[in-house]
Write a protein that holds these residues in place. Structure first.
Motif: not given
Length: 545
Positions: A287-289, A150-153, A187-190
């Motif tokens: 901005e766009a996932f 959800l954070f990456l979204q 993984g999120a940092w990647s």
């Protein structure tokens, strides 16, 4: 990603709702059927009853689980086994609820893979609902992984705060959840690196640092290697390690370990293909996932978890157990449900067939396995309260079962464990270690046995099922030298086996009658499966012992 219109009449929704109903029924069946606590659960209950944080820390977990159970007991819900186990039931049902919430938040779809691969897995219900930290650790691992998606979204400070909070809670439940936190953060940092989103990358770095810092109070547990810590750290056996993976991932059939591997490889392959297509192109300011970001995150996370878990347990030198993998499985199924491509046509039919077939097989297998119980020590404790006289003497072996016996036995008959210990409320490995260094550790027990039999009273011996009464006059095993031993190091298991054998032989040599105590026994106990022997009448052994 725009949510698609959904209908409860779609096959996926019908299957998911039916599977969820089956899981809920199995959790309630476990709660009502599993019976008495076993030693590790009693250990946690006794520690949680303390008002000292230092005492609560004397388990193999960080502080959060005993603290949560302390609150549970403080509000009056610790007055029976059923009420205590209600805590575990709520944790188990919470995992099922989180599977639904996370899948809906991420993809507006039912969590089919999470339900059949994790929700119906007998290890999750049996050990996740027990009064140990593995269920709560899995719940936070699941929530943390979903929060990262959800954070990456849509990266934001509020979502970063949630991610940090869940990361801290995860490592405060189970030490090895630190592997999950590290994998998820990397993984999120990647993804942030691919997007060239520096603010989001810094937020992820903050999550990693603050969760690692929360473990600093336990630093002494990580660096401790001598004394009582050495008794626990008996090494990782490669065969047992692979068995643990096969027992959990290879469920309901051993071949399902390849299903887990295949699902992970599909995500990794899709992520690699996306990276090749967009090589050198970032995702702008984020901005766009795009779905590729989910697959990149899931791929990196899964790879690091698969590598990190074996490294952690090898470094910890702890004997591997299948239920240690539950948080890993919880994180993995969130990755599967969030990052796998949406199947259509024939692939959709194959996917649904796999889900339905797995659900049917797992439901039947789990329902059968849940007929087992953890322990029968509580049953024998009641029997001995009814049959042992005040002047009799009870011996409990091994010493670990004395924790359970002490919790349930409310009689006046004196009793000891092998070796005799001054405290049976928790795992007092320090006291056992002192007896391992004492080559005459059984002398006090032999003296009490002799005194009881000579007085015309009976000796009761509660021992792990499977041991037989030896023939009188058989040479007694010699005491073991102080640890570490050549082949078993600091492990207490060889000492417990020798102490039990010596005591059985001493009773056989010095009693007129020594037999197995007969009453209607129960089968299907998983960890503490005991037998009771009873001896009376004194005779002097011809060998002079």
């Amino acid at each position: 990603m725009q949510p698609k219109k959904t209908s409860l009449l779609q096959p996926e929704w019908i299957a998911a709702l039916l599977i969820t109903a089956a899981i809920v029924v199995l959790h309630f069946y476990y709660w009502l059927h599993i019976g008495g606590l076993w030693r590790d659960e009693v250990n946690l209950v006794n520690l949680s009853g303390s008002h000292s944080l230092a005492e609560m820390e004397k388990d193999s977990f960080p502080i959060l689980m005993p603290l949560a159970l302390h609150v549970w007991m403080a509000v009056g819900l610790g007055n029976s086994d059923l009420n205590l186990r209600l805590f575990g039931l709520l944790v188990g049902l919470g995992i099922v609820a989180l599977l639904w919430v996370s899948r809906w938040k991420i993809r507006h779809a039912p969590p089919l893979l999470g339900l059949v691969l994790l929700g119906l897995n007998s290890t999750l219900i049996f050990f996740g609902d027990s009064l140990r930290a593995y269920g709560l650790g899995s719940l936070f691992a699941l929530a943390l992984t979903a929060s990262a998606f959800l954070f990456l979204q849509k990266p934001s400070v509020s979502r970063m705060i949630w991610l940090a909070l869940l990361a801290i809670l995860s490592v405060q439940v189970l030490y090895h959840n630190a592997v999950l936190v590290a994998a998820i953060c990397f993984g999120a940092w990647s993804v942030c690196w691919r997007r060239k989103d520096r603010p989001a990358a810094l937020q992820i770095l903050f999550v990693a640092i603050i969760s690692a810092a929360s473990l600093l109070p336990y630093l002494h547990n990580f660096i401790s290697s001598g004394g009582a810590a050495a008794v626990f750290r008996t090494g990782v056996k490669l065969r047992r390690f692979f068995w643990s993976y096969e027992d959990t991932l290879g469920y309901p059939l051993s071949g399902y370990i390849y299903v887990w591997a295949l699902l992970a490889l599909i995500i990794i392959a899709c992520a690699a293909a996306a990276l090749r297509r967009h090589s050198g192109a970032g995702a702008g300011n984020g901005e766009a996932f795009v779905e590729e970001d989910f697959r990149l995150f899931a791929s990196v996370t899964l790879i690091l978890i698969v590598v990190g878990f074996p490294v952690f347990f090898w470094r910890a030198q702890m004997p591997m157990q299948s239920w240690y993998l539950l948080p890993f499985m919880a994180s993995a199924v969130v990755c599967f449900d969030a990052a796998l491509p949406v199947f259509s046509g024939l692939l959709r039919a194959v996917y649904l067939a796999l889900v339905v077939g797995t659900a049917l097989l797992s439901t039947l297998t789990t329902a059968n396995l849940l007929t087992r119980r953890f322990s029968d020590v509580n049953i024998y404790a009641r029997e001995l309260m009814a049959n042992a006289a005040p002047r009799d003497y009870i011996v409990v072996s091994p010493w670990t079962c004395g924790i359970t016996f002490d919790y349930y036995f409310k009689g006046v008959t004196p009793w000891d464990t092998l070796p005799p210990l001054s405290d049976h409320s928790i795992h007092r490995v320090d006291l056992v270690l002192a007896e391992m260094e004492n080559t005459n550790a059984m002398a006090p027990v032999f003296g009490k046995i002799s005194q009881t039999l000579q007085s015309g009273d009976r000796v009761w011996f509660l021992e792990t099922a499977g041991m037989d009464i030896p023939q009188p006059g058989t040479p007694m095993l010699h005491p073991l030298p102080p640890p570490p031993l050549k082949y078993s190091g600091w492990s207490e298991s060889p000492y417990s086996a020798v102490w039990a054998s010596q005591t059985l032989q001493f009773i056989a040599d010095h009693s007129d009658k020594f037999k197995r105590f007969k009453y209607s026994s129960l089968d299907g106990f998983v960890i503490e499966n005991m037998d009771v022997f009873v001896a009376d009448g004194w005779r002097t052994n011809s060998m002079g012992r």
